[in-house]
Design a protein around this motif. Structure first.
Motif, PDB file in Angstrom:
ATOM      1  N   CYS A 191      -1.759   7.666   6.488  1.00  0.00           N
ATOM      2  CA  CYS A 191      -2.408   7.372   5.207  1.00  0.00           C
ATOM      3  C   CYS A 191      -1.378   7.269   4.086  1.00  0.00           C
ATOM      4  O   CYS A 191      -0.707   8.258   3.790  1.00  0.00           O
ATOM      5  CB  CYS A 191      -3.428   8.458   4.872  1.00  0.00           C
ATOM      6  N   PRO A 192      -1.233   6.117   3.461  1.00  0.00           N
ATOM      7  CA  PRO A 192      -0.138   5.955   2.498  1.00  0.00           C
ATOM      8  C   PRO A 192      -0.331   6.733   1.205  1.00  0.00           C
ATOM      9  O   PRO A 192       0.634   7.035   0.527  1.00  0.00           O
ATOM     10  CB  PRO A 192      -0.110   4.453   2.220  1.00  0.00           C
ATOM     11  N   THR A 193      -1.559   7.054   0.818  1.00  0.00           N
ATOM     12  CA  THR A 193      -1.757   7.702  -0.474  1.00  0.00           C
ATOM     13  C   THR A 193      -2.036   9.197  -0.342  1.00  0.00           C
ATOM     14  O   THR A 193      -2.201   9.867  -1.336  1.00  0.00           O
ATOM     15  CB  THR A 193      -2.946   7.069  -1.215  1.00  0.00           C
ATOM     16  N   GLY A 194      -2.115   9.689   0.896  1.00  0.00           N
ATOM     17  CA  GLY A 194      -2.470  11.103   1.049  1.00  0.00           C
ATOM     18  C   GLY A 194      -3.956  11.343   0.884  1.00  0.00           C
ATOM     19  O   GLY A 194      -4.388  12.471   0.689  1.00  0.00           O
ATOM     20  N   PRO A 216       0.810  -1.218   0.000  1.00  0.00           N
ATOM     21  CA  PRO A 216       0.000   0.000   0.000  1.00  0.00           C
ATOM     22  C   PRO A 216       0.847   1.274   0.000  1.00  0.00           C
ATOM     23  O   PRO A 216       0.444   2.265  -0.583  1.00  0.00           O
ATOM     24  CB  PRO A 216      -0.829  -0.108   1.287  1.00  0.00           C
ATOM     25  N   VAL A 217       1.994   1.239   0.639  1.00  0.00           N
ATOM     26  CA  VAL A 217       2.797   2.455   0.687  1.00  0.00           C
ATOM     27  C   VAL A 217       3.422   2.711  -0.681  1.00  0.00           C
ATOM     28  O   VAL A 217       3.426   3.825  -1.176  1.00  0.00           O
ATOM     29  CB  VAL A 217       3.866   2.366   1.788  1.00  0.00           C
ATOM     30  N   ALA A 277      -9.874  -1.451  -7.767  1.00  0.00           N
ATOM     31  CA  ALA A 277     -10.754  -0.322  -7.443  1.00  0.00           C
ATOM     32  C   ALA A 277     -10.096   1.008  -7.778  1.00  0.00           C
ATOM     33  O   ALA A 277     -10.774   1.982  -8.082  1.00  0.00           O
ATOM     34  CB  ALA A 277     -11.124  -0.363  -5.962  1.00  0.00           C
ATOM     35  N   LEU A 278      -8.782   1.060  -7.702  1.00  0.00           N
ATOM     36  CA  LEU A 278      -8.079   2.325  -7.938  1.00  0.00           C
ATOM     37  C   LEU A 278      -7.499   2.423  -9.340  1.00  0.00           C
ATOM     38  O   LEU A 278      -6.927   3.449  -9.711  1.00  0.00           O
ATOM     39  CB  LEU A 278      -6.946   2.504  -6.910  1.00  0.00           C
ATOM     40  N   ARG A 306       1.289   4.368  -3.569  1.00  0.00           N
ATOM     41  CA  ARG A 306       1.033   5.814  -3.687  1.00  0.00           C
ATOM     42  C   ARG A 306       1.644   6.348  -4.975  1.00  0.00           C
ATOM     43  O   ARG A 306       1.143   7.317  -5.538  1.00  0.00           O
ATOM     44  CB  ARG A 306       1.548   6.565  -2.473  1.00  0.00           C
ATOM     45  N   ARG A 315      -8.707  -4.478  -4.160  1.00  0.00           N
ATOM     46  CA  ARG A 315      -8.507  -3.078  -3.789  1.00  0.00           C
ATOM     47  C   ARG A 315      -7.618  -2.368  -4.812  1.00  0.00           C
ATOM     48  O   ARG A 315      -7.696  -1.149  -4.971  1.00  0.00           O
ATOM     49  CB  ARG A 315      -7.940  -2.962  -2.372  1.00  0.00           C
ATOM     50  N   PHE A 336     -14.236   3.252  -1.222  1.00  0.00           N
ATOM     51  CA  PHE A 336     -13.784   3.183   0.167  1.00  0.00           C
ATOM     52  C   PHE A 336     -13.919   4.578   0.771  1.00  0.00           C
ATOM     53  O   PHE A 336     -13.656   5.572   0.091  1.00  0.00           O
ATOM     54  CB  PHE A 336     -12.317   2.752   0.243  1.00  0.00           C
ATOM     55  N   LEU A 349      -0.418   5.631  -8.078  1.00  0.00           N
ATOM     56  CA  LEU A 349      -1.620   6.451  -7.914  1.00  0.00           C
ATOM     57  C   LEU A 349      -1.320   7.908  -8.242  1.00  0.00           C
ATOM     58  O   LEU A 349      -2.113   8.593  -8.895  1.00  0.00           O
ATOM     59  CB  LEU A 349      -2.116   6.313  -6.477  1.00  0.00           C
ATOM     60  N   ILE A 355      -8.828   8.514  -3.789  1.00  0.00           N
ATOM     61  CA  ILE A 355      -7.513   7.877  -3.722  1.00  0.00           C
ATOM     62  C   ILE A 355      -7.341   7.042  -2.449  1.00  0.00           C
ATOM     63  O   ILE A 355      -6.231   6.739  -2.033  1.00  0.00           O
ATOM     64  CB  ILE A 355      -6.347   8.885  -3.856  1.00  0.00           C
ATOM     65  N   CYS A 356      -8.454   6.691  -1.833  1.00  0.00           N
ATOM     66  CA  CYS A 356      -8.407   5.793  -0.681  1.00  0.00           C
ATOM     67  C   CYS A 356      -8.334   4.358  -1.180  1.00  0.00           C
ATOM     68  O   CYS A 356      -9.073   3.994  -2.097  1.00  0.00           O
ATOM     69  CB  CYS A 356      -9.654   5.988   0.182  1.00  0.00           C
ATOM     70  N   THR A 357      -7.445   3.554  -0.605  1.00  0.00           N
ATOM     71  CA  THR A 357      -7.357   2.160  -1.017  1.00  0.00           C
ATOM     72  C   THR A 357      -8.022   1.237  -0.002  1.00  0.00           C
ATOM     73  O   THR A 357      -7.931   0.023  -0.124  1.00  0.00           O
ATOM     74  CB  THR A 357      -5.886   1.712  -1.173  1.00  0.00           C
ATOM     75  N   GLY A 358      -8.658   1.815   1.013  1.00  0.00           N
ATOM     76  CA  GLY A 358      -9.345   0.995   1.999  1.00  0.00           C
ATOM     77  C   GLY A 358      -8.397   0.191   2.875  1.00  0.00           C
ATOM     78  O   GLY A 358      -8.768  -0.849   3.408  1.00  0.00           O
ATOM     79  N   CYS A 359      -7.172   0.673   3.065  1.00  0.00           N
ATOM     80  CA  CYS A 359      -6.172  -0.114   3.778  1.00  0.00           C
ATOM     81  C   CYS A 359      -6.366  -0.130   5.290  1.00  0.00           C
ATOM     82  O   CYS A 359      -5.823  -0.987   5.972  1.00  0.00           O
ATOM     83  CB  CYS A 359      -4.772   0.387   3.443  1.00  0.00           C
ATOM     84  N   TRP A 408     -15.687  -0.261  -6.533  1.00  0.00           N
ATOM     85  CA  TRP A 408     -15.547  -0.525  -5.103  1.00  0.00           C
ATOM     86  C   TRP A 408     -15.052   0.765  -4.482  1.00  0.00           C
ATOM     87  O   TRP A 408     -13.924   1.186  -4.715  1.00  0.00           O
ATOM     88  CB  TRP A 408     -14.549  -1.651  -4.880  1.00  0.00           C
ATOM     89  N   PHE A 410     -11.584  -8.841  -8.607  1.00  0.00           N
ATOM     90  CA  PHE A 410     -11.628  -7.380  -8.515  1.00  0.00           C
ATOM     91  C   PHE A 410     -11.189  -7.048  -7.093  1.00  0.00           C
ATOM     92  O   PHE A 410     -11.909  -7.318  -6.127  1.00  0.00           O
ATOM     93  CB  PHE A 410     -13.035  -6.869  -8.796  1.00  0.00           C
ATOM     94  N   THR A 435      -4.390  -6.740   3.173  1.00  0.00           N
ATOM     95  CA  THR A 435      -3.593  -5.663   3.751  1.00  0.00           C
ATOM     96  C   THR A 435      -3.467  -5.809   5.257  1.00  0.00           C
ATOM     97  O   THR A 435      -2.441  -5.509   5.845  1.00  0.00           O
ATOM     98  CB  THR A 435      -4.237  -4.308   3.443  1.00  0.00           C
ATOM     99  N   ARG A 438      -9.348  19.185  -7.033  1.00  0.00           N
ATOM    100  CA  ARG A 438      -9.461  17.747  -7.285  1.00  0.00           C
ATOM    101  C   ARG A 438     -10.841  17.433  -7.860  1.00  0.00           C
ATOM    102  O   ARG A 438     -10.962  16.633  -8.789  1.00  0.00           O
ATOM    103  CB  ARG A 438      -9.230  16.981  -5.970  1.00  0.00           C
TER     104      ARG A 438
END
Lengths: 848, 272
Positions: free
Chosen positions: B168-171, A12-13, A41-42, A16, A38, B85, A19, B11-15, B83, A36, A724, B188
């Motif tokens: 939060c890893p993605t900001g 996950p880190v 989803a992004l 970023r 996580r 989050f 993304l 940009i939330c990955t639901g982590c 999906w 499908f 995760t 945004r």
């Protein structure tokens, strides 16, 4: 393209960055995966494929690309491919492809168990006159045996060119075939193929990122090869934003293969002395291992090898005893995890150290592995919670369900407390080969100790015990150079004062001159005369001056960031980056400029003379080439290493300096990736008569039953993967209330279609069964799982995250009770990503 | 100079790093309702599997101050596949129902605009609980007081940001001056709309007096479990009072009518 990976889930880190590329720079993210997730989803696009059909998908992209208008008309592609890959090389005319032989290559033994590579070889010109007439050094051995240069046809028209072979090999990998075999609609496949093709070229590059979704197959290595081939054909290798990125994120896993916890490697990816090969003497070892590679940078193999032996034994390693080679252990077979457990089951292994590993849960066919543990005389488990492996003798399911009695288990188990990650000082090496120093945040409590403390003090004890031995078998340990006592300032703030010096370990890995102990700045300084020490040549350069550890650097610059950590080799972040410039050494485009030739740059050659012309890299990126080798330089036919390589041979670790579309050697299951079904599959191979990888590693032993192809008892495809919230077998996560409550129980992801068919209801229990075992899980009914239509037939897939065991606050059945011992033949990685099973509603005992 | 958070769910990955960081910083235990005792085990075992996508937290509570929601939108042939989050928490409303309701002024707004429960003042009356339009603030049997996200009150008053934003890893969660965050959110939103995400919207500019912790959603707020028109009960006081008075008058009139009838029946009629 993210494939064979659930990057947002498991990294996950790191995620970023893709993304950011998407949100800030308009990058298109594509996720190709049976589920499908996580990650999907992004991403912009999710493309579903049946588990285990990656080669069909990738091969079809290759086919699409090389037949496309764009690839055939934009001159960039031909220029890159003809000059930087082995597309133009001529192959032995006796070579027969899978298209000729019903799914196997020429060279398969009569019993179908192994390939010999003669027919896969290159056609070569005549052998050159050797540069030396007598042999004085190991390097001279190589200089006497330089082969003739490979023959090529740069027009790519000759039927024996690699290019024509590749074209023929993938001809039937069409979008229709993808729909039939992968169950992926044609349009969705074409969207991915076109996106990659259109985003490659002079001005744009595409990246492919993967992880264990690709490696854990009986064709794992070949899947990755297919991606590498595709990227080479698209001109994406050695260029910024391109490449094939292996996600190696967890706990210095890259470092663990670099410094070789693998049984068949010496640090720096040298090969282990092997009793099955011609490795009798050090000279034999060099001839066998280094000669085939001498015309690449591996031509320096003797220097790497001698420096490694010198690192092991210091003064005891002398020219007379071949630097200790004669006493170095040799492997005698495949000693990787799976065959080791089979040997253990057969009583051949007496003792076992289990450090940061939990095979009772993480091992394939876990019931088999737990039973094997019971055959040991003793086992030492080092961890910070009582793992299932440490506890197996008293409360494994076999014990609690009465199958096995604790009192019948003779294994003496020692459970030693281990320090946790944040309690240890040292460097990590992760994705992108980046070494980063990891600073200790707290002391381990009580008797808990770090892994280096344990290994160092164990080594000290053993050396003492063997000190008086005259037995040759004990020489290696008796004479270990084992000087890692900490300097007082290093442990001034540590509670544990006898913690060995991580710095000294890294310095030895980096290398230094034996006499004055000064760190070596580069692997170019390594010698084969015993004057240099180097634990792992690929790390040289992390410490170039005493006390200065580049792994500690923390200056990022939003581009290459050469001053953040240290990327091996030599702080080169993008390998083979000579390929980021064209034949004349000019960047392919201003936008994608990285490393290029400056004909006017003044540099000094080794004699101190000033010469004009050098490769330059304004971003600070390491130049993965000889800086003074001009693009026009023609290599010497009888040279080795950089002398043999020409100015347009970017792939300096390959014996021909080219990216290999066709692999004439090195892989045991074929020079080209081919669609084989997973070892356990509900469908026949629709491309070839040959069903699965003919040389996949199997263990037909009691307790390891395989399912038949299209076995009606086990028609459902099952894949295992991670979440995760938990880490591997849950030792680091299922004990923590905060994480246990995020994912408390084992669940099975199942499509509504399959659930309806089986009467399985969301959140209620279901059972999953294979010939190896049966488990229960909560059903998570979701449309993120989907049925596939394969050649007109519905194939269902379910998914199981495998983190659970019977210990800890979040408990559940062991998913690996279902899997089987079967593996990729190149590296013996288990096929955990796809096998077959059956499911039903209710708990495994029959209750609801 | 209000401080707050912008939660960009796109940009939330639901982590769930936010959930864990919050617990770690605030030294919160696992939610007691999620665990139970099992014989012959020295630790309690987690039993809170919900079957609701990847969300086993379920709701905010006295010990769960962040809660990531998972919303699956798939049609039968999977041509629609989304999906979403979203990490839910206290929104530190500028018109806070909980603060308005508290009879002892245990709930205060600090100089940074965050809404904070003073644990040593709270008497556990629970009036705040039905006053929150978002179901955030919750009661703890163990402490006898109510709890919720403090916007890391101690961290933000010492030059740091919130723990969840840091983790939060993605900001997706960012901490800062609300006015600055709004500019970022507007940019945004514009970017997403330009890329064809027409349903994207900002939630929190006008709701409950405006929210210091506000969201960028990719679909209607109700999809994310948030009320389209959150009601701060105290803004209905006049209406509620008026209805009460009217009801009282109506009751009085009805009673009068009823007793008058009673009176006329007294003369020469059989008693009930």
């Amino acid at each position: 393209m993210i494939m064979g990976s659930n990057m947002a889930e498991c990294h996950p880190v790191a995620f970023r960055w893709p993304l950011k590329a998407k949100t800030n720079h308009g990058a298109v993210l594509m996720h190709v995966d049976p589920r499908f997730t996580r990650t999907s989803a992004l991403c912009d696009i999710h493309t579903p494929i049946r588990a285990g059909t990656d080669i069909t998908f990738l091969g079809a992209i290759i086919n699409h690309v090389i037949n496309s208008h764009r690839w055939n008309t934009d001159p960039f592609f031909k220029e890159y491919v003809v000059n930087y890959t082995n597309a133009a090389t001529l192959v032995n005319p006796d070579f027969k492809d899978t298209e000729d032989l019903n799914g196997v290559f020429s060279g398969l033994s009569a019993d179908g168990k192994a390939y010999s590579y003669e027919t896969w070889s290159y056609q070569r010109g005549p052998k050159p006159v050797p540069a030396v007439s007598e042999v004085k050094t190991f390097t001279d051995l190589l200089l006497q045996r330089v082969p003739g240069r490979p023959k090529t046809d740069p027009t790519l028209k000759n039927t024996h060119t690699v290019f024509q072979i590749v074209k023929k090999h993938y001809k039937r990998y069409t979008p229709e075939m993808v729909e039939t075999i992968c169950g992926c609609p044609k349009e969705m496949f074409l969207k991915v193929a076109e996106t990659l093709l259109n985003n490659s070229g002079r001005d744009k590059t595409s990246n492919i990122t993967y992880a264990v979704g690709w490696t854990q197959h009986t064709v794992g290595v070949q899947i990755i090869r297919a991606a590498a081939m595709l990227q080479a054909l698209l001109g994406n290798i050695g260029r910024p934003g391109g490449g094939v990125l292996a996600l190696r994120g967890h706990a210095t896993i890259q470092g663990s293969t670099d410094i070789a916890t693998l049984y068949h490697s010496l640090p720096g990816y040298l090969n282990m002395p092997d009793g099955r090969k011609n490795h009798e003497t050090f000279k034999d070892f060099i001839l066998t291992e280094a000669v085939p590679l001498s015309t690449s940078y591996w031509g320096n193999y003797p220097k790497f090898a001698v420096s490694y032996f010198k690192a092991q034994w210091g003064d005891a390693a002398t020219k007379e005893n071949n630097y200790g080679y004669d006493y170095h252990p040799k492997i005698t077979g495949d000693h990787s995890h799976l065959p080791m457990m089979v040997d253990m089951m057969n009583g051949k292994i007496k003792g076992f150290f289990v450090m940061g590993q939990n095979p009772a849960v993480g091992g394939q066919n876990a019931r088999y592995q737990r039973k094997a543990l019971a055959k040991l005389d003793w086992m030492v488990v080092r961890d910070f919670f009582e793992t299932e492996t440490a506890a197996f003798w008293r409360n494994s399911p076999e014990v609690t369900e009465g199958e096995v009695k604790s009192s019948d288990i003779k294994t003496e188990v020692f459970f030693l407390p281990a320090a946790m990650v944040s309690e240890m000082e040292g460097s990590f090496t992760n994705t992108q080969r980046l070494l980063q120093q990891h600073e200790k945040a707290a002391d381990p409590p009580d008797d808990a100790r770090s892994d280096i403390w344990f290994t160092y003090h164990l080594g000290k004890q053993l050396k003492t015990m063997y000190a008086g031995s005259k037995n040759n078998l004990d020489w290696a340990i008796k004479n270990l150079y084992w000087e890692y006592e900490p300097e007082p300032p290093e442990v001034a703030n540590f509670r544990i004062k006898d913690e060995p010096s991580a710095y000294k370990l890294l310095k030895e890995i980096n290398g230094y001159t034996w006499e004055d102990k000064k760190p070596l700045p580069s692997f170019a300084n390594l010698k084969e005369d015993g004057s240099t020490v180097c634990g792992a040549w690929i790390y040289t350069g992390v410490i170039t001056e005493e006390g200065v550890n580049k792994a500690r650097n923390r200056e990022g610059d939003n581009w290459i960031s050469p001053n953040w950590g240290f990327a091996w080799p030599a702080n080169r972040h993008i390998m083979y980056n000579r390929a980021s410039a064209d034949l004349q050494g000019r960047p392919w485009s201003e936008k994608k400029k990285l490393v290029y030739w400056d004909p006017n740059k003044e540099v000094k050659d080794p004699t101190g003379k000033t010469i004009l012309g050098s490769w330059v890299s304004p971003s600070g990126e390491g130049i993965d080439f000889l800086p003074t080798k001009a693009p026009a330089f023609r290599g010497r036919d009888n040279g080795i290493g950089f002398d043999w390589l020409s100015g347009n041979d970017p792939f300096i670790m390959r014996a021909d300096g080219k990216a290999w579309l066709f692999a004439p050697s090195g892989l045991v299951d074929g020079p080209l990736p081919t669609h084989y079904e997973p070892y356990e599959s509900p469908v026949q191979n629709l491309l070839h008569k040959q069903q699965a990888n003919p040389v996949a590693k199997t263990w037909k032993v009691p307790g390891n039953p395989y399912h038949e192809v299209a076995d009606p008892k086990y028609p459902i495809v099952v894949s295992t993967y991670r979440l995760t919230e938990h880490h591997l077998t849950g030792v680091m996560t299922r004990w923590l209330p905060w994480l246990a409550e995020l994912m408390p129980e084992l669940f099975c992801e199942i499509s509504p279609e399959l659930a309806a068919e089986k009467g399985i209801k969301n959140a209620e229990y279901m059972s999953i069964e294979t010939a190896r075992g049966i488990i229960q899980a909560r059903a998570l009914v979701t449309r993120r799982m989907r049925p596939f239509t394969i050649n007109g037939k519905t194939v269902h897939e379910i998914g199981l995250p495998w983190h659970w065991g019977w210990q800890a606050r979040a408990e559940g059945d062991v998913v690996n009770n279902l899997s089987v011992l079967v593996a990729d033949p190149n590296v013996t990685i288990h096929e955990g990503k796809v096998f077959t099973c059956n499911v039903r509603a209710g708990k495994r005992g029959g209750a609801a | 100079m209000a401080k707050g958070m912008f939660v960009d769910t796109s940009i939330c990955t639901g982590c769930k790093a936010c959930q864990v960081a919050c617990k770690e910083w605030n030294e919160l235990p696992g939610e007691p309702a999620h665990f139970h005792k099992v014989p012959d085990r020295p630790y309690q075992v987690a039993i809170n599997f919900t079957g609701n996508s990847y969300d086993n937290t379920g709701q905010l509570s006295a010990t769960d101050w962040r809660h990531v929601r998972f919303i699956e939108q798939f049609n039968e042939n999977r041509t629609e596949a989304r999906w979403y989050f979203s990490s839910d928490s206290c929104k530190h409303c500028n018109d806070a129902g909980c603060l308005n309701a508290c009879p002892v002024k245990a709930i205060v707004r600090t100089d940074m605009g965050n809404v904070f429960v003073q644990q040593d003042v709270c008497i556990g009356c629970k009036y705040c609980i039905p006053s929150c339009p978002y179901g955030v603030i919750s009661f703890s049997e163990q402490s006898g007081t109510v709890h919720k996200c403090t916007l890391c009150n101690d961290r933000i008053h010492n030059g740091l940001g919130t723990a969840c934003a840091k983790a939060c890893p993605t900001g997706s969660i960012s901490f800062g001056e609300v006015e600055e965050l709004k500019k970022r959110a507007d940019a945004r939103l514009a970017q997403l709309k330009m890329r064809g995400f027409t349903k994207a919207n900002i939630y929190g500019y006008t709701e409950a007096g405006s929210l210091n912790v506000f969201y960028l959603f990719m679909d209607e707020p109700s999809v994310y479990g948030q009320p389209e028109h959150p009601v701060v009960p105290q803004r209905r006081l006049f209406r509620s009072a008026a209805i009460t008075v009217l009801t009282a008058v109506a009751m009085a009139v009805a009673a009068l009518i009823s007793f008058r009838e009673q009176g006329t029946k007294k003369n020469g009629e059989v008693k009930p």
